[in-house]
Design a protein around this motif. Structure first.
Motif, PDB file in Angstrom:
ATOM      1  N   PHE A 189     -14.268  68.103  47.352  1.00 49.66           N
ATOM      2  CA  PHE A 189     -14.823  67.633  46.087  1.00 49.66           C
ATOM      3  C   PHE A 189     -16.334  67.489  46.229  1.00 49.66           C
ATOM      4  O   PHE A 189     -16.806  66.877  47.190  1.00 49.66           O
ATOM      5  CB  PHE A 189     -14.238  66.269  45.712  1.00 49.66           C
ATOM      6  N   SER A 190     -17.079  68.035  45.290  1.00 48.96           N
ATOM      7  CA  SER A 190     -18.520  67.756  45.234  1.00 48.96           C
ATOM      8  C   SER A 190     -18.734  66.813  44.055  1.00 48.96           C
ATOM      9  O   SER A 190     -18.454  67.157  42.907  1.00 48.96           O
ATOM     10  CB  SER A 190     -19.338  69.036  45.089  1.00 48.96           C
ATOM     11  N   VAL A 191     -19.238  65.612  44.365  1.00 54.31           N
ATOM     12  CA  VAL A 191     -19.216  64.520  43.387  1.00 54.31           C
ATOM     13  C   VAL A 191     -20.586  63.837  43.296  1.00 54.31           C
ATOM     14  O   VAL A 191     -20.912  62.979  44.114  1.00 54.31           O
ATOM     15  CB  VAL A 191     -18.148  63.474  43.768  1.00 54.31           C
ATOM     16  N   PRO A 192     -21.384  64.187  42.293  1.00 55.86           N
ATOM     17  CA  PRO A 192     -22.608  63.416  42.058  1.00 55.86           C
ATOM     18  C   PRO A 192     -22.256  62.100  41.385  1.00 55.86           C
ATOM     19  O   PRO A 192     -21.248  61.988  40.686  1.00 55.86           O
ATOM     20  CB  PRO A 192     -23.410  64.316  41.108  1.00 55.86           C
ATOM     21  N   MET A 193     -23.073  61.076  41.598  1.00 56.93           N
ATOM     22  CA  MET A 193     -22.846  59.801  40.936  1.00 56.93           C
ATOM     23  C   MET A 193     -23.445  59.837  39.540  1.00 56.93           C
ATOM     24  O   MET A 193     -24.620  60.146  39.367  1.00 56.93           O
ATOM     25  CB  MET A 193     -23.469  58.645  41.733  1.00 56.93           C
ATOM     26  N   TRP A 194     -22.588  59.523  38.568  1.00 53.29           N
ATOM     27  CA  TRP A 194     -23.042  59.415  37.182  1.00 53.29           C
ATOM     28  C   TRP A 194     -22.796  57.992  36.710  1.00 53.29           C
ATOM     29  O   TRP A 194     -21.641  57.557  36.616  1.00 53.29           O
ATOM     30  CB  TRP A 194     -22.259  60.385  36.292  1.00 53.29           C
ATOM     31  N   ASN A 195     -23.860  57.284  36.416  1.00 47.67           N
ATOM     32  CA  ASN A 195     -23.722  55.931  35.876  1.00 47.67           C
ATOM     33  C   ASN A 195     -22.774  55.084  36.722  1.00 47.67           C
ATOM     34  O   ASN A 195     -21.844  54.449  36.208  1.00 47.67           O
ATOM     35  CB  ASN A 195     -23.252  55.982  34.420  1.00 47.67           C
ATOM     36  N   THR A 225     -12.062  66.356  51.813  1.00 51.43           N
ATOM     37  CA  THR A 225     -13.458  66.041  52.106  1.00 51.43           C
ATOM     38  C   THR A 225     -14.168  65.863  50.778  1.00 51.43           C
ATOM     39  O   THR A 225     -13.965  66.646  49.848  1.00 51.43           O
ATOM     40  CB  THR A 225     -14.137  67.159  52.908  1.00 51.43           C
ATOM     41  N   ALA A 226     -14.998  64.839  50.684  1.00 50.86           N
ATOM     42  CA  ALA A 226     -15.772  64.595  49.470  1.00 50.86           C
ATOM     43  C   ALA A 226     -17.250  64.552  49.799  1.00 50.86           C
ATOM     44  O   ALA A 226     -17.655  63.893  50.760  1.00 50.86           O
ATOM     45  CB  ALA A 226     -15.341  63.290  48.810  1.00 50.86           C
ATOM     46  N   VAL A 227     -18.038  65.278  49.022  1.00 44.85           N
ATOM     47  CA  VAL A 227     -19.492  65.257  49.127  1.00 44.85           C
ATOM     48  C   VAL A 227     -20.014  64.324  48.046  1.00 44.85           C
ATOM     49  O   VAL A 227     -19.780  64.550  46.852  1.00 44.85           O
ATOM     50  CB  VAL A 227     -20.084  66.660  48.928  1.00 44.85           C
ATOM     51  N   TYR A 228     -20.706  63.265  48.453  1.00 45.92           N
ATOM     52  CA  TYR A 228     -21.236  62.281  47.520  1.00 45.92           C
ATOM     53  C   TYR A 228     -22.764  62.327  47.509  1.00 45.92           C
ATOM     54  O   TYR A 228     -23.390  62.269  48.572  1.00 45.92           O
ATOM     55  CB  TYR A 228     -20.796  60.870  47.910  1.00 45.92           C
ATOM     56  N   THR A 229     -23.320  62.427  46.314  1.00 46.38           N
ATOM     57  CA  THR A 229     -24.770  62.333  46.155  1.00 46.38           C
ATOM     58  C   THR A 229     -25.074  61.299  45.077  1.00 46.38           C
ATOM     59  O   THR A 229     -24.250  61.028  44.202  1.00 46.38           O
ATOM     60  CB  THR A 229     -25.399  63.682  45.750  1.00 46.38           C
ATOM     61  N   SER A 230     -26.250  60.714  45.155  1.00 45.20           N
ATOM     62  CA  SER A 230     -26.703  59.780  44.127  1.00 45.20           C
ATOM     63  C   SER A 230     -28.214  59.682  44.190  1.00 45.20           C
ATOM     64  O   SER A 230     -28.817  59.883  45.252  1.00 45.20           O
ATOM     65  CB  SER A 230     -26.066  58.404  44.310  1.00 45.20           C
ATOM     66  N   SER A 231     -28.816  59.378  43.056  1.00 43.71           N
ATOM     67  CA  SER A 231     -30.271  59.343  42.981  1.00 43.71           C
ATOM     68  C   SER A 231     -30.853  58.094  43.623  1.00 43.71           C
ATOM     69  O   SER A 231     -31.824  58.166  44.378  1.00 43.71           O
ATOM     70  CB  SER A 231     -30.718  59.426  41.517  1.00 43.71           C
ATOM     71  N   VAL A 232     -30.270  56.926  43.312  1.00 47.87           N
ATOM     72  CA  VAL A 232     -30.854  55.676  43.792  1.00 47.87           C
ATOM     73  C   VAL A 232     -29.885  54.823  44.604  1.00 47.87           C
ATOM     74  O   VAL A 232     -30.317  54.062  45.482  1.00 47.87           O
ATOM     75  CB  VAL A 232     -31.426  54.847  42.625  1.00 47.87           C
ATOM     76  N   TYR A 233     -28.593  54.898  44.309  1.00 48.88           N
ATOM     77  CA  TYR A 233     -27.635  54.083  45.057  1.00 48.88           C
ATOM     78  C   TYR A 233     -27.467  54.626  46.474  1.00 48.88           C
ATOM     79  O   TYR A 233     -27.520  55.836  46.712  1.00 48.88           O
ATOM     80  CB  TYR A 233     -26.267  54.070  44.367  1.00 48.88           C
ATOM     81  N   TYR A 234     -27.227  53.715  47.410  1.00 45.72           N
ATOM     82  CA  TYR A 234     -26.859  54.110  48.771  1.00 45.72           C
ATOM     83  C   TYR A 234     -26.035  52.983  49.379  1.00 45.72           C
ATOM     84  O   TYR A 234     -26.170  51.811  48.976  1.00 45.72           O
ATOM     85  CB  TYR A 234     -28.100  54.402  49.618  1.00 45.72           C
ATOM     86  N   PRO A 235     -25.146  53.301  50.316  1.00 45.44           N
ATOM     87  CA  PRO A 235     -24.339  52.256  50.954  1.00 45.44           C
ATOM     88  C   PRO A 235     -25.240  51.204  51.593  1.00 45.44           C
ATOM     89  O   PRO A 235     -26.191  51.523  52.303  1.00 45.44           O
ATOM     90  CB  PRO A 235     -23.540  53.023  52.002  1.00 45.44           C
ATOM     91  N   GLY A 236     -24.957  49.950  51.314  1.00 44.37           N
ATOM     92  CA  GLY A 236     -25.774  48.866  51.835  1.00 44.37           C
ATOM     93  C   GLY A 236     -26.957  48.517  50.969  1.00 44.37           C
ATOM     94  O   GLY A 236     -27.775  47.665  51.359  1.00 44.37           O
ATOM     95  N   ALA A 237     -27.061  49.131  49.790  1.00 37.65           N
ATOM     96  CA  ALA A 237     -28.174  48.845  48.894  1.00 37.65           C
ATOM     97  C   ALA A 237     -28.075  47.416  48.361  1.00 37.65           C
ATOM     98  O   ALA A 237     -26.993  46.826  48.348  1.00 37.65           O
ATOM     99  CB  ALA A 237     -28.177  49.838  47.732  1.00 37.65           C
ATOM    100  N   PRO A 238     -29.192  46.847  47.918  1.00 41.21           N
ATOM    101  CA  PRO A 238     -29.147  45.498  47.343  1.00 41.21           C
ATOM    102  C   PRO A 238     -28.218  45.440  46.137  1.00 41.21           C
ATOM    103  O   PRO A 238     -27.944  46.464  45.499  1.00 41.21           O
ATOM    104  CB  PRO A 238     -30.606  45.252  46.932  1.00 41.21           C
ATOM    105  N   ALA A 239     -27.770  44.240  45.813  1.00 41.29           N
ATOM    106  CA  ALA A 239     -26.844  44.063  44.696  1.00 41.29           C
ATOM    107  C   ALA A 239     -27.439  44.550  43.382  1.00 41.29           C
ATOM    108  O   ALA A 239     -26.707  44.959  42.478  1.00 41.29           O
ATOM    109  CB  ALA A 239     -26.446  42.599  44.583  1.00 41.29           C
ATOM    110  N   SER A 240     -28.746  44.516  43.260  1.00 42.49           N
ATOM    111  CA  SER A 240     -29.400  44.961  42.022  1.00 42.49           C
ATOM    112  C   SER A 240     -29.247  46.459  41.795  1.00 42.49           C
ATOM    113  O   SER A 240     -29.506  46.959  40.698  1.00 42.49           O
ATOM    114  CB  SER A 240     -30.880  44.590  42.045  1.00 42.49           C
ATOM    115  N   TYR A 241     -28.824  47.193  42.831  1.00 39.56           N
ATOM    116  CA  TYR A 241     -28.576  48.624  42.698  1.00 39.56           C
ATOM    117  C   TYR A 241     -27.144  48.885  42.237  1.00 39.56           C
ATOM    118  O   TYR A 241     -26.716  50.013  42.159  1.00 39.56           O
ATOM    119  CB  TYR A 241     -28.802  49.319  44.041  1.00 39.56           C
ATOM    120  N   SER A 242     -26.423  47.820  41.979  1.00 42.35           N
ATOM    121  CA  SER A 242     -25.037  47.843  41.513  1.00 42.35           C
ATOM    122  C   SER A 242     -24.083  48.243  42.616  1.00 42.35           C
ATOM    123  O   SER A 242     -24.423  48.181  43.796  1.00 42.35           O
ATOM    124  CB  SER A 242     -24.875  48.753  40.294  1.00 42.35           C
ATOM    125  N   ARG A 243     -22.860  48.620  42.227  1.00 45.20           N
ATOM    126  CA  ARG A 243     -21.793  48.881  43.193  1.00 45.20           C
ATOM    127  C   ARG A 243     -21.363  50.341  43.148  1.00 45.20           C
ATOM    128  O   ARG A 243     -21.718  51.092  42.239  1.00 45.20           O
ATOM    129  CB  ARG A 243     -20.590  47.981  42.882  1.00 45.20           C
TER     130      ARG A 243
END
Length: 208
Positions: free
Chosen positions: A94-100, A139-157
């Motif tokens: 799966f190629s999965v960009p993060m949307w919202n 296997t899943a490919v995950y991309t995101s513009s601003v979120y990353y694992p361990g990001a502050p809570a203000s970056y959401s979940r």
């Protein structure tokens, strides 16, 4: 010979990082598994059926062991074609960009179409969800513009990878590999991070 089903959910074509990582993975996989078959399902090119009132009522009728109406049968057969394709594959990419904070709506639509009773999941009152698929891996490919694992809570979940992982678990697919390129735009070392992600994708493809 095994069949790998590649489900692509980014509409950005050559500009998509998730597709680029998946492409490197697939090249390495094909080189290491020359006898295997790769089936690509581009969700932006595929005319997915509308899973609306008839489809939803058909699903509940099948779930309850009831007779289907003519309209329900038509909707059920349309959905079943994709559900059978998913269930019959041996491996998934799966190629999965993060949307919202979550996944693209076309991927959610496809998941709703293929998640059908008796084909990709079962349920028993005493046990809850019972896996139907066995011996498969993803296997899943995950991309995101601003979120990353361990990001502050203000970056959401992360409702992206957690949702996909839980959905696969319900179907019986628990052998899961993740490839991440996160974040893309906030990374101070974007080129280095992209190169590292591509190397990870290449290595994962060889051993998948």
């Amino acid at each position: 010979m095994s069949t790998l089903l590649y489900v692509a959910s980014s509409p950005r074509g050559a500009a998509s990082d998730s597709r680029a990582l998946a492409s490197v993975f697939l090249d390495a996989y094909q080189e290491a598994h020359r006898e295997d078959r790769i089936v690509t399902l581009d969700l932006w090119e595929e005319p997915l059926p509308r899973f609306g009132p008839e489809g939803a009522s058909a699903k509940m009728s099948v779930f309850g062991g009831e007779e289907l109406t003519v309209e329900q049968k038509q909707a059920w057969e349309q959905a079943r074609r994709y559900a059978d394709q998913f269930a019959s594959a041996d491996k998934y990419l799966f190629s999965v960009p993060m949307w919202n904070l979550s996944i693209p709506y076309v991927l959610k639509q496809w998941i709703d179409i293929v998640t059908q009773p008796g084909i990709t999941f079962a349920f028993e009152e005493a046990r809850g969800y019972v896996p139907v698929l066995h011996g498969k891996k993803a296997t899943a490919v995950y991309t995101s513009s601003v979120y990353y694992p361990g990001a502050p809570a203000s970056y959401s979940r992360d409702f992206q990878s957690e949702y996909l992982k839980e959905w696969l678990h319900v179907t019986g697919v628990d052998d899961m590999t993740e490839i991440r390129f996160q974040p893309i735009y906030l990374s101070p070392n974007r080129d280095e991070d992209r190169a590292a992600a591509l190397d990870t994708a290449r290595d994962a493809g060889k051993s998948f």
